[in-house]
Design a protein around this motif. Structure first.
Motif, PDB file in Angstrom:
ATOM      1  N   ILE A  49       0.826  -1.220   0.000  1.00 10.12           N
ATOM      2  CA  ILE A  49       0.000   0.000   0.000  1.00 10.12           C
ATOM      3  C   ILE A  49       0.858   1.268   0.000  1.00 10.12           C
ATOM      4  O   ILE A  49       0.418   2.308  -0.451  1.00 10.12           O
ATOM      5  CB  ILE A  49      -0.984  -0.049   1.181  1.00 10.12           C
ATOM      6  CG1 ILE A  49      -2.162   0.899   0.987  1.00 10.12           C
ATOM      7  CG2 ILE A  49      -0.291   0.201   2.495  1.00 10.12           C
ATOM      8  CD1 ILE A  49      -3.315   0.648   1.939  1.00 10.12           C
ATOM      9  N   ASN A  52     -10.516   2.677   6.774  1.00 11.36           N
ATOM     10  CA  ASN A  52      -9.517   3.414   6.013  1.00 11.36           C
ATOM     11  C   ASN A  52      -9.354   2.879   4.609  1.00 11.36           C
ATOM     12  O   ASN A  52      -8.890   3.598   3.723  1.00 11.36           O
ATOM     13  CB  ASN A  52      -8.185   3.401   6.759  1.00 11.36           C
ATOM     14  CG  ASN A  52      -8.246   4.305   7.961  1.00 11.36           C
ATOM     15  OD1 ASN A  52      -9.152   4.166   8.773  1.00 11.36           O
ATOM     16  ND2 ASN A  52      -7.348   5.236   8.053  1.00 11.36           N
ATOM     17  N   THR A  75      -3.189 -17.576   2.627  1.00 11.81           N
ATOM     18  CA  THR A  75      -4.648 -17.773   2.640  1.00 11.81           C
ATOM     19  C   THR A  75      -5.296 -17.307   1.333  1.00 11.81           C
ATOM     20  O   THR A  75      -6.387 -17.756   0.993  1.00 11.81           O
ATOM     21  CB  THR A  75      -5.307 -17.044   3.821  1.00 11.81           C
ATOM     22  OG1 THR A  75      -4.926 -15.675   3.779  1.00 11.81           O
ATOM     23  CG2 THR A  75      -4.898 -17.647   5.145  1.00 11.81           C
ATOM     24  N   THR A  76      -4.635 -16.402   0.601  1.00 15.82           N
ATOM     25  CA  THR A  76      -5.203 -15.999  -0.697  1.00 15.82           C
ATOM     26  C   THR A  76      -4.535 -16.717  -1.873  1.00 15.82           C
ATOM     27  O   THR A  76      -4.934 -16.523  -3.018  1.00 15.82           O
ATOM     28  CB  THR A  76      -5.103 -14.466  -0.901  1.00 15.82           C
ATOM     29  OG1 THR A  76      -3.802 -14.026  -0.529  1.00 15.82           O
ATOM     30  CG2 THR A  76      -6.139 -13.742  -0.062  1.00 15.82           C
ATOM     31  N   THR A 111     -11.467  -8.378   5.770  1.00 15.29           N
ATOM     32  CA  THR A 111     -10.444  -9.224   5.141  1.00 15.29           C
ATOM     33  C   THR A 111     -10.975 -10.582   4.698  1.00 15.29           C
ATOM     34  O   THR A 111     -10.630 -11.078   3.629  1.00 15.29           O
ATOM     35  CB  THR A 111      -9.282  -9.451   6.134  1.00 15.29           C
ATOM     36  OG1 THR A 111      -8.712  -8.193   6.454  1.00 15.29           O
ATOM     37  CG2 THR A 111      -8.220 -10.358   5.554  1.00 15.29           C
ATOM     38  N   PHE A 113      -8.034  -5.628  -1.296  1.00 14.93           N
ATOM     39  CA  PHE A 113      -6.846  -5.553  -0.443  1.00 14.93           C
ATOM     40  C   PHE A 113      -7.336  -5.794   0.981  1.00 14.93           C
ATOM     41  O   PHE A 113      -8.348  -5.216   1.380  1.00 14.93           O
ATOM     42  CB  PHE A 113      -6.216  -4.159  -0.571  1.00 14.93           C
ATOM     43  CG  PHE A 113      -4.962  -3.973   0.241  1.00 14.93           C
ATOM     44  CD1 PHE A 113      -3.757  -4.526  -0.179  1.00 14.93           C
ATOM     45  CD2 PHE A 113      -4.974  -3.234   1.413  1.00 14.93           C
ATOM     46  CE1 PHE A 113      -2.596  -4.339   0.564  1.00 14.93           C
ATOM     47  CE2 PHE A 113      -3.809  -3.047   2.157  1.00 14.93           C
ATOM     48  CZ  PHE A 113      -2.622  -3.604   1.732  1.00 14.93           C
ATOM     49  N   PRO A 114      -6.656  -6.650   1.742  1.00 23.15           N
ATOM     50  CA  PRO A 114      -7.196  -6.978   3.068  1.00 23.15           C
ATOM     51  C   PRO A 114      -7.195  -5.812   4.044  1.00 23.15           C
ATOM     52  O   PRO A 114      -6.233  -5.049   4.092  1.00 23.15           O
ATOM     53  CB  PRO A 114      -6.257  -8.086   3.560  1.00 23.15           C
ATOM     54  CG  PRO A 114      -5.038  -8.017   2.715  1.00 23.15           C
ATOM     55  CD  PRO A 114      -5.428  -7.389   1.433  1.00 23.15           C
ATOM     56  N   ILE A 115      -8.273  -5.682   4.775  1.00 23.80           N
ATOM     57  CA  ILE A 115      -8.326  -4.762   5.919  1.00 23.80           C
ATOM     58  C   ILE A 115      -9.355  -5.300   6.908  1.00 23.80           C
ATOM     59  O   ILE A 115     -10.467  -5.667   6.524  1.00 23.80           O
ATOM     60  CB  ILE A 115      -8.659  -3.306   5.505  1.00 23.80           C
ATOM     61  CG1 ILE A 115      -8.695  -2.396   6.746  1.00 23.80           C
ATOM     62  CG2 ILE A 115      -9.955  -3.204   4.727  1.00 23.80           C
ATOM     63  CD1 ILE A 115      -8.668  -0.913   6.436  1.00 23.80           C
ATOM     64  N   THR A 116      -8.964  -5.351   8.159  1.00 21.36           N
ATOM     65  CA  THR A 116      -9.875  -5.780   9.218  1.00 21.36           C
ATOM     66  C   THR A 116     -11.052  -4.817   9.279  1.00 21.36           C
ATOM     67  O   THR A 116     -10.824  -3.615   9.185  1.00 21.36           O
ATOM     68  CB  THR A 116      -9.122  -5.756  10.572  1.00 21.36           C
ATOM     69  OG1 THR A 116      -7.933  -6.535  10.426  1.00 21.36           O
ATOM     70  CG2 THR A 116      -9.970  -6.274  11.705  1.00 21.36           C
ATOM     71  N   GLN A 127      -2.353 -13.367   4.338  1.00 19.63           N
ATOM     72  CA  GLN A 127      -2.635 -13.276   2.906  1.00 19.63           C
ATOM     73  C   GLN A 127      -1.330 -13.050   2.135  1.00 19.63           C
ATOM     74  O   GLN A 127      -0.311 -12.672   2.695  1.00 19.63           O
ATOM     75  CB  GLN A 127      -3.605 -12.110   2.607  1.00 19.63           C
ATOM     76  CG  GLN A 127      -4.979 -12.282   3.204  1.00 19.63           C
ATOM     77  CD  GLN A 127      -5.037 -11.954   4.661  1.00 19.63           C
ATOM     78  OE1 GLN A 127      -4.143 -11.314   5.206  1.00 19.63           O
ATOM     79  NE2 GLN A 127      -6.080 -12.409   5.335  1.00 19.63           N
ATOM     80  N   SER A 175      -3.424  -2.044  -2.808  1.00 18.54           N
ATOM     81  CA  SER A 175      -4.090  -1.055  -1.943  1.00 18.54           C
ATOM     82  C   SER A 175      -5.553  -0.975  -2.344  1.00 18.54           C
ATOM     83  O   SER A 175      -5.951  -1.447  -3.404  1.00 18.54           O
ATOM     84  CB  SER A 175      -3.460   0.323  -2.097  1.00 18.54           C
ATOM     85  OG  SER A 175      -3.855   0.904  -3.326  1.00 18.54           O
ATOM     86  N   GLU A 176      -6.341  -0.340  -1.489  1.00 20.08           N
ATOM     87  CA  GLU A 176      -7.765  -0.170  -1.806  1.00 20.08           C
ATOM     88  C   GLU A 176      -7.968   0.807  -2.954  1.00 20.08           C
ATOM     89  O   GLU A 176      -8.925   0.695  -3.711  1.00 20.08           O
ATOM     90  CB  GLU A 176      -8.532   0.317  -0.579  1.00 20.08           C
ATOM     91  CG  GLU A 176      -8.669  -0.726   0.520  1.00 20.08           C
ATOM     92  CD  GLU A 176      -7.480  -0.763   1.465  1.00 20.08           C
ATOM     93  OE1 GLU A 176      -6.498  -0.027   1.215  1.00 20.08           O
ATOM     94  OE2 GLU A 176      -7.546  -1.520   2.465  1.00 20.08           O
ATOM     95  N   THR A 224      -3.254  -9.219   9.145  1.00 19.79           N
ATOM     96  CA  THR A 224      -4.574  -9.641   8.660  1.00 19.79           C
ATOM     97  C   THR A 224      -4.650 -11.153   8.495  1.00 19.79           C
ATOM     98  O   THR A 224      -5.559 -11.666   7.870  1.00 19.79           O
ATOM     99  CB  THR A 224      -4.918  -8.939   7.331  1.00 19.79           C
ATOM    100  OG1 THR A 224      -3.812  -9.074   6.435  1.00 19.79           O
ATOM    101  CG2 THR A 224      -5.227  -7.480   7.555  1.00 19.79           C
ATOM    102  N   PRO A 251     -12.677 -11.193   0.812  1.00 21.96           N
ATOM    103  CA  PRO A 251     -11.832 -11.612  -0.322  1.00 21.96           C
ATOM    104  C   PRO A 251     -11.038 -12.884  -0.040  1.00 21.96           C
ATOM    105  O   PRO A 251     -10.714 -13.622  -0.973  1.00 21.96           O
ATOM    106  CB  PRO A 251     -10.896 -10.414  -0.535  1.00 21.96           C
ATOM    107  CG  PRO A 251     -10.965  -9.608   0.701  1.00 21.96           C
ATOM    108  CD  PRO A 251     -12.308  -9.853   1.300  1.00 21.96           C
ATOM    109  N   GLN A 252     -10.739 -13.118   1.245  1.00 28.08           N
ATOM    110  CA  GLN A 252      -9.961 -14.327   1.568  1.00 28.08           C
ATOM    111  C   GLN A 252     -10.774 -15.593   1.281  1.00 28.08           C
ATOM    112  O   GLN A 252     -10.299 -16.499   0.604  1.00 28.08           O
ATOM    113  CB  GLN A 252      -9.536 -14.281   3.030  1.00 28.08           C
ATOM    114  CG  GLN A 252      -8.604 -15.411   3.400  1.00 28.08           C
ATOM    115  CD  GLN A 252      -8.166 -15.278   4.844  1.00 28.08           C
ATOM    116  OE1 GLN A 252      -7.642 -14.242   5.241  1.00 28.08           O
ATOM    117  NE2 GLN A 252      -8.392 -16.306   5.625  1.00 28.08           N
TER     118      GLN A 252
END
Lengths: 248, 394
Positions: free
Chosen positions: A100, B83, A143-144, B34, B28-31, A131, B58-59, A128, B37-38
């Motif tokens: 990112i 975010n 995991t992905t 996540t 893109f993973p985000i708590t 991934q 990134s998102e 996370t 998509p996983q």
């Protein structure tokens, strides 16, 4: 009685929250020893990332700023420009720096910002829960990428040191590992040199540290160290990429 | 026969996506989103879907990739929180103004700072004027159902707007509940094939997507976009009705619970509505005339319908799980007072409660306190404090 071992003063005497076998604790200690040895506690400011070390401001004995995900080099730029006689470092993982925040690290580096980046590469998104990261190895299971990372589907691992070494603004770039005592000592030397480069006003410095993530790799700490050696070292070659002979 | 399952809210969303089988998912993973998509990447790896899954960096890139995929004519989805949604901000407006029917599963989490991973609605509320349809979900079943309906709404030729399906992070996203799934074949029939009118490399109709649009035409395009949002309300009702025929589960613009003879109601989004329903039942058992309004569709905002519904009550507490920092109430409150004023509804006494920020737990006792305040207002006819905070240390 002579003291033969003590915690560095720059590392607060509190329990760390990291998983068993995680190498962040070693990195924290090495940075703190360097801050002690250079006598820069009190004039050093850190920037925390988003990721497993989001709250490392609890551990370092210095003022720190929490950056948005990936933006640590930009925040550090602002701090260093406002306080040009202070020492500023960012502490970032591979999700933060190599995913990112790729734009921020590249542009802080190419501007030659006088900051030091400690880049912890464990080839996976730890926080996370496992991934694929840009640094994930080909065929590595995450995991992905449950059947392993495939180049045609997921692309290739990113080599941050090699990429940044092409930028004229960078002064010191080195990749180190933490898989044994010798390499841990080398890592400390590189971190110290990176800070010295900043103190000498030479430009941007970064140390990439190959690290383990036993929890998300699904290995115990010993197996994880072995996995790092067998799998990461051939892909991420250790050594100095820039500034080895720089006078500081 | 519906399929009985036990799924978390994130699993429910991922399952809906699997059944819809979109062309492209970029995330893109985000708590706490996540897992969406996983789980979905596992479906991709197992060949359970035909989707191109892109694990972007990134998102901002996630939604940008969705814009590209949707412009190319693909059915496109993503998921994010907090975010991540904020980083998509620029592209949220691009997606809606380009009229791209992208579906986004928003697992609500408080927007930094301070850094916090828990639930409130500051993320999606901040995006309320970005031109996305916003649908809120009380529980896992609703999240799943709303996700199934989202494509139909977004892709309707008179709408062509992106849709955000919201649910509460952790509270429903990570809680496992019983759920009724629709059979794969029925989902396939219900959602249908996406046949866009305009797409890249259509030889019959070459297009440029998102070109410069100055003062000669930009205003007209914005006006059309605003019209599409108005039309979306009718389309949402049509699709909901069709879904009801398919599943027996009824959805409208908002849900009314025990309102028929109610004197006071709370207006509350997402999972807290479940807590509030429990409190309503308790208070009803004591003979208190209390009820609940749970908005489901927040964008487009159902001005006429809500004004009509709320005009029947003596006192209303609008519950906001987000601060507007405008010193004049939360976003839901502002929209509701605006709706009532514009429709000439001045009867009900209105109060606003900001609650649950940063994941602060909202207990039945807290909701009961609000109802008791409302009942006191109906008794005295006086409102001592319009803007209030629930469960905060002052």
């Amino acid at each position: 009685m002579a003291t033969v071992f003590k915690k560095p003063h720059a590392l607060r005497d509190v329990p760390l929250h990291y998983c068993p076998g995680c190498t962040h604790g070693i990195v924290h200690r090495l940075i703190s020893e360097v801050i002690d040895e250079l006598g820069i506690e009190g004039s050093t400011i850190g920037v925390s990332p988003v990721g497993c070390t989001y709250n490392n401001y609890l551990y370092f004995n210095c003022d720190m700023v929490q950056a948005s995900h990936g933006r640590a080099p930009a925040v550090a730029t602002g701090i260093r420009r406002a306080l040009p006689d202070k020492t500023v470092f960012t502490y970032q993982g591979d999700g933060d720096l190599a995913a990112i925040g790729t734009a921020e690290i590249v542009h802080a580096a190419t501007r030659g910002e006088k900051i030091t980046t400690i880049f912890v590469n464990n080839a996976i998104y730890g926080m996370t829960s496992g991934q694929m990261a840009p640094t994930t190895l080909l065929n590595q299971v995450t995991t992905t990428t449950p059947y392993g990372r495939k180049a045609d589907l997921h692309g290739f691992p990113i080599h941050v040191c090699e990429m940044l070494a092409t930028l004229e603004g960078t002064a010191f770039i080195e990749r180190v590992s933490l898989h044994d005592i010798k390499n841990i000592n080398n890592a400390k030397k590189a971190i110290k040199k990176a800070f010295e480069v900043q103190l000498a006003g030479k430009g941007f410095s970064i140390v990439e540290i190959l690290s383990t993530c036993p929890s998300n790799w699904g290995l115990n700490p010993l197996e994880a160290m072995k996995w790092l050696q067998e799998n990461m070292l051939p892909v991420y070659q250790l050594g100095n990429f820039k500034g080895k002979d720089l006078e500081v | 026969m519906a399929i009985r399952e036990r799924l978390s809210g994130n699993e429910a969303i991922a399952t809906a996506m699997k059944q819809i089988n979109p062309d492209v998912v970029a995330a893109f993973p985000i708590t706490p989103s996540t897992e969406v998509p996983q789980y979905f990447s596992t479906f991709v790896a197992d060949g359970a879907v035909d989707t191109e899954f892109v694990a972007v960096e990134s998102e901002h890139s996630a939604l940008s990739a969705c814009v590209g995929a949707s412009a190319a004519g693909g059915r496109t989805m993503t998921a994010t929180s907090a975010n991540g949604l904020a980083l998509m901000w620029e592209v949220l407006y691009i997606a809606s103004s380009l009229r791209l029917p992208i579906i986004l599963a928003c697992v609500n989490r408080t927007l930094s700072g301070p850094l916090n991973i828990h639930n409130d609605h500051s993320d999606s509320m901040g995006a309320r004027d970005s031109g996305w349809i916003q649908i809120y979900s009380e529980n896992n079943q609703e999240a799943y159902d709303n996700m199934l309906m989202a494509s139909r709404i977004a892709e309707h030729p008179d709408v062509l707007l992106p849709v955000m399906v919201c649910q509460d992070g952790f509270i429903t996203s990570h809680a496992i509940e019983n759920i009724d799934l629709v059979e794969d074949s029925k989902v396939k029939d219900f959602v249908g094939e996406y046949v866009p009118d305009m797409y890249l490399l259509n030889k019959e109709n070459p297009i440029a997507v998102g070109p410069l649009d100055h003062f000669t035409h930009c205003f007209e395009h914005k006006r059309q976009q605003a019209e599409a949002m108005k039309i979306a309300k009718k389309v949402i009702l049509q699709v909901s009705e069709e879904f009801s025929r398919l599943t027996g589960r009824n959805y409208s613009l908002f849900e009314e619970y025990m309102t028929q003879d109610a004197e006071v109601v709370t207006v509350v989004l997402n999972s807290t509505a479940g807590t509030a329903k429990y409190v309503v039942d308790q208070l009803r058992a004591q003979g208190k005339k209390v009820g609940l309004i749970k908005p489901r569709v927040f964008r487009p905002f159902p001005v006429d319908e809500l004004a009509t519904a709320l005009s029947r009550f003596k006192a209303v507490a609008v519950m906001d799980k987000a601060e507007s920092f405008n010193a004049a109430g939360g976003p839901l409150y502002t929209d509701i007072t605006s709706a009532l004023y514009s429709k000439g509804v001045f009867g009900p006494k209105l109060v606003n409660y900001i609650y649950g920020l940063g994941g602060r737990d909202v207990k039945a006792d807290d909701i009961e306190f609000v109802y008791n305040q409302l009942l006191e207002i109906t008794g005295t006819g006086k409102v001592d404090s319009v803007f209030n905070y629930l469960g905060v240390r002052e």
